[in-house]
Design a protein around this motif. Structure first.
Motif, PDB file in Angstrom:
ATOM      1  N   THR A 241       4.915  -9.279  -9.903  1.00  0.00           N
ATOM      2  CA  THR A 241       4.800  -7.833 -10.071  1.00  0.00           C
ATOM      3  C   THR A 241       4.402  -7.200  -8.747  1.00  0.00           C
ATOM      4  O   THR A 241       3.607  -7.776  -7.990  1.00  0.00           O
ATOM      5  CB  THR A 241       3.760  -7.454 -11.147  1.00  0.00           C
ATOM      6  N   VAL A 242       4.972  -6.033  -8.489  1.00  0.00           N
ATOM      7  CA  VAL A 242       4.678  -5.288  -7.263  1.00  0.00           C
ATOM      8  C   VAL A 242       4.354  -3.855  -7.669  1.00  0.00           C
ATOM      9  O   VAL A 242       5.160  -3.200  -8.337  1.00  0.00           O
ATOM     10  CB  VAL A 242       5.865  -5.299  -6.288  1.00  0.00           C
ATOM     11  N   THR A 243       3.184  -3.372  -7.269  1.00  0.00           N
ATOM     12  CA  THR A 243       2.777  -1.996  -7.561  1.00  0.00           C
ATOM     13  C   THR A 243       2.558  -1.256  -6.254  1.00  0.00           C
ATOM     14  O   THR A 243       1.857  -1.749  -5.363  1.00  0.00           O
ATOM     15  CB  THR A 243       1.489  -1.956  -8.398  1.00  0.00           C
ATOM     16  N   VAL A 244       3.162  -0.091  -6.135  1.00  0.00           N
ATOM     17  CA  VAL A 244       3.010   0.753  -4.951  1.00  0.00           C
ATOM     18  C   VAL A 244       2.411   2.076  -5.395  1.00  0.00           C
ATOM     19  O   VAL A 244       2.898   2.707  -6.342  1.00  0.00           O
ATOM     20  CB  VAL A 244       4.351   0.986  -4.238  1.00  0.00           C
ATOM     21  N   ARG A 262       4.147   8.890  -7.594  1.00  0.00           N
ATOM     22  CA  ARG A 262       2.864   8.541  -6.982  1.00  0.00           C
ATOM     23  C   ARG A 262       2.464   7.101  -7.262  1.00  0.00           C
ATOM     24  O   ARG A 262       1.582   6.562  -6.598  1.00  0.00           O
ATOM     25  CB  ARG A 262       1.763   9.487  -7.469  1.00  0.00           C
ATOM     26  N   ARG A 263       3.119   6.509  -8.249  1.00  0.00           N
ATOM     27  CA  ARG A 263       2.832   5.108  -8.568  1.00  0.00           C
ATOM     28  C   ARG A 263       4.040   4.522  -9.264  1.00  0.00           C
ATOM     29  O   ARG A 263       4.650   5.170 -10.110  1.00  0.00           O
ATOM     30  CB  ARG A 263       1.602   4.993  -9.474  1.00  0.00           C
ATOM     31  N   ARG A 264       4.386   3.316  -8.881  1.00  0.00           N
ATOM     32  CA  ARG A 264       5.497   2.627  -9.534  1.00  0.00           C
ATOM     33  C   ARG A 264       5.227   1.136  -9.488  1.00  0.00           C
ATOM     34  O   ARG A 264       4.770   0.592  -8.481  1.00  0.00           O
ATOM     35  CB  ARG A 264       6.815   2.954  -8.837  1.00  0.00           C
ATOM     36  N   THR A 265       5.524   0.491 -10.609  1.00  0.00           N
ATOM     37  CA  THR A 265       5.369  -0.964 -10.699  1.00  0.00           C
ATOM     38  C   THR A 265       6.709  -1.591 -11.035  1.00  0.00           C
ATOM     39  O   THR A 265       7.411  -1.126 -11.938  1.00  0.00           O
ATOM     40  CB  THR A 265       4.333  -1.344 -11.776  1.00  0.00           C
ATOM     41  N   TRP A 266       7.046  -2.627 -10.296  1.00  0.00           N
ATOM     42  CA  TRP A 266       8.261  -3.396 -10.567  1.00  0.00           C
ATOM     43  C   TRP A 266       7.848  -4.810 -10.983  1.00  0.00           C
ATOM     44  O   TRP A 266       6.912  -5.393 -10.427  1.00  0.00           O
ATOM     45  CB  TRP A 266       9.144  -3.499  -9.320  1.00  0.00           C
TER      46      TRP A 266
END
Length: 281
Positions: A241-244, A262-266
């Protein structure tokens, strides 16, 4: 890798933009596919018809004739119908952009790609799925490479009679062109991989890239810190998982630019989808 027989039945879906930009390549693809297999050819004129044709494919193997955007639309539709795992996609790249398709192993040229559809093998690949149910096939970059690159011409949108097709793109993704005056520059982002912070908001970065691994269930992450003078060493990590997090950032994913968010998780879905590619000689 699964192989395919020429007795397979195909559903050939020809994207409207492909017909407009390169009718000759479309004709060649149709001829090769129809000569080698039982092929039903469909030419959807809008989003509802595209979705209906794909949903009613039955046992036919879908073949998308079009550009990266057409491939992303097909994968997104199948993913949201929860039918992606049981469906193998094939593609004949026509039009542009085509960088994603080629990077995934689809041959350049209508003849070579159509022959790979008939004689190729299935390659299972990982997929990035975000928290808005969007998908990434190839890679995503934050910020987008350049404002010019982010404004990739959309041959579908350029045709007035194909304007309804724009609604399919908008319904499947938040992708949109950046304003011409927007010039991507240093960003302050918090990047977390499997809950561990790779870079925090106090460190400006020039860019972040996230790429699905080679069916190992891990995403490959590279963060390029802003440097003054000597070039800074990129920070690399891998995880599921990658959260920016950041202030209204945009990102380029496959065929479009999405955001601002403002926030996204892949998250990585291992072996989520299959694509036909040439078999070994």
């Amino acid at each position: 890798m699964a192989t395919f027989a020429t007795s397979d039945q195909l559903l050939v879906i020809i994207d409207p933009a492909a017909r407009q930009t390169d009718g000759e390549s479309v004709r060649i693809a149709k001829d090769v596919l129809s000569a080698g297999a039982a092929a039903k050819v469909c030419m959807p004129e809008g989003p509802e018809e595209f979705a209906r044709v794909l949903a009613r494919r039955g046992s036919r193997r879908p073949v998308v004739v079009g550009d990266d955007g057409a491939l992303v639309r097909a994968v997104t539709l199948l993913h949201r119908r929860r039918e992606l795992a049981g469906c193998v996609l094939s593609m004949v790249p026509v039009g542009g952009p085509l960088g994603v398709a080629h990077a995934l192993g689809v041959p350049t040229g209508a003849v070579a790609a159509a022959r790979a559809v008939l004689d190729g093998v299935e390659r299972r690949m990982d997929l990035l799925v975000d928290d808005s149910d969007g998908v990434v096939l190839g890679a995503l970059r934050i910020p987008p490479l350049t404002a010019v690159a982010a404004q990739t011409p959309d041959p579908v949108a350029a045709r007035g009679w194909l304007r309804p097709y724009q609604h399919l793109v908008r319904s499947l993704s938040t992708a949109r062109p950046l304003p011409a005056e927007s010039r991507p520059g240093p960003a302050r982002l918090r990047v977390e991989v499997d809950g561990e912070t790779v870079v925090d908001l106090d460190q400006p970065v020039e860019g972040v890239s996230v790429t699905p691994g080679r069916r190992d269930g891990l995403a490959e992450v590279e963060v390029r810190p802003l440097s003054v003078g000597a070039e800074a060493t990129p920070l690399r990590a891998a995880g599921r998982t990658v959260t920016v997090t950041g202030a209204d950032f945009r990102y380029r994913a496959d065929a479009g630019v999405a955001g601002p968010v403002r926030r996204r998780t892949w998250r990585v879905v291992e072996g989520a989808w299959g694509l036909t590619v040439p078999g070994r000689p």
